[in-house]
Scaffold this active site. Structure first.
Site: not given
Length: 319
Positions: A65, A69, A73, A75, A77, A86, A92, A162, A192-193
């Site tokens: 995750r 995430h 945002v 790329g 980086d 962030e 988050n 999202p 999300h599995t």
């Protein structure tokens, strides 16, 4: 062990994807980027990632995750790793985790190869792949050469990531904004599995959702009270069958109206992605191939390369 024809084909398709993916930034990334400066980087990250997951089984999903995430945002980086910024975005706050694990892996890599050699962004990309493999998913190549951002982008995180309440149309739009098709969006949602979510992110669904299995809603209500703040941080598995193993059970759960988040179940709600969910629920190999291809594409989202950005010595703060 001999590879099956399907496995061989899957690997070939992934390698073809790497070859033909043609964004200028991705052309500067290479699996052998640290071939002379840090030849042990893959082995070091793999061992440290495995150790972290052995200590806490759900850490693999948390690292995956983190990578998503980060890349979504500005790329890939390493911006999400910076303290503040962030991390405080809606998607988050109070949920994103694993920073100390990445710091630990970075320290081990630096001991092996020296400081200011391997970026935090690259370490996160490798560790995300290794997490998928440790949890039972298919491996894939990770081109390297990313550099670390000097600033985070809170506004971008709030607008681009999202959210757990997004509809399928909004998810398609957000992913299209990053160059992904609807099919690629559904495949990547299959992350999300594995993993867990906080009560605050699924409370509305289990108490007022229409497209939900009643027995599933009742089971989730047992640990997520109707009103907060009591129970806000209580966790439930995103995939009720196997939250710690990577596979296609997530899509089968959606077909049974057992998606935990609104943004999960919306993928199978008499909408434009129903047929894709059905395909992945029936064909684990198709999901595995599309997911790894999507992860490679995600890893190529606007990386900083060359002399851009920096190589952080500590992942949670700029030099």
């Amino acid at each position: 062990m001999a590879l099956s024809m399907h496995s061989t084909l899957s690997i070939s398709l992934v390698m073809i994807f790497i070859t033909i993916f043609s964004s200028p930034a991705s052309a500067q990334l290479s699996v052998s980027f640290y071939g002379t400066t840090c030849p042990s980087v893959f082995d070091t990250v793999r061992a440290a990632t495995r150790s972290a997951i052995n200590r806490e089984a759900r850490m693999g999903a948390s690292i995956l995750r983190l990578f998503f995430h980060d890349c979504f945002v500005n790329g890939c980086d390493g911006g999400v790793l910076l303290a503040g910024g962030e991390r405080t975005a809606f998607a988050n706050q109070d949920s994103i985790r694993g920073f100390e694990v990445i710091d630990n892996i970075k320290a081990q890599v630096d001991r092996a190869c020296g400081r200011s050699v391997v970026s935090c962004a690259d370490i996160l990309a490798i560790s995300a792949r290794d997490s998928v493999v440790e949890m039972g998913g298919q491996s894939y190549s990770v081109p390297l050469g990313r550099r670390d951002a000097r600033t985070a982008n809170l506004a971008g995180a709030n607008s681009d990531l999202p959210a757990p309440f997004d509809t399928v149309d909004l998810l398609i739009s957000k992913f299209q904004g990053k160059g992904f098709s609807a099919r690629e969006m559904v495949a990547l949602s299959g992350a999300h599995t594995v993993g867990f979510a906080r009560c605050t992110t699924f409370r509305d669904r289990i108490y007022s959702g229409a497209n939900i299995d009643p027995a599933f809603a009742t089971a989730r209500q047992a640990t997520c009270p109707r009103t907060g703040p009591a129970g806000d941080g209580n966790l439930a598995p995103l995939d009720p069958q196997s939250p710690l193993r990577f596979g296609n059970n997530y899509f089968q759960a959606l077909m049974n109206r057992r998606g935990l988040l609104i943004s999960d179940q919306t993928l199978f709600s008499n909408g434009p992605t129903d047929s894709i969910v059905r395909m992945y629920a029936d064909d684990a190999n198709a999901f595995a191939t599309d997911f790894t291809t999507g992860m490679i594409k995600m890893g190529n989202l606007s990386p900083l390369t060359g002399t851009q950005g920096e190589i952080r010595t500590t992942c949670q703060r700029v030099n």
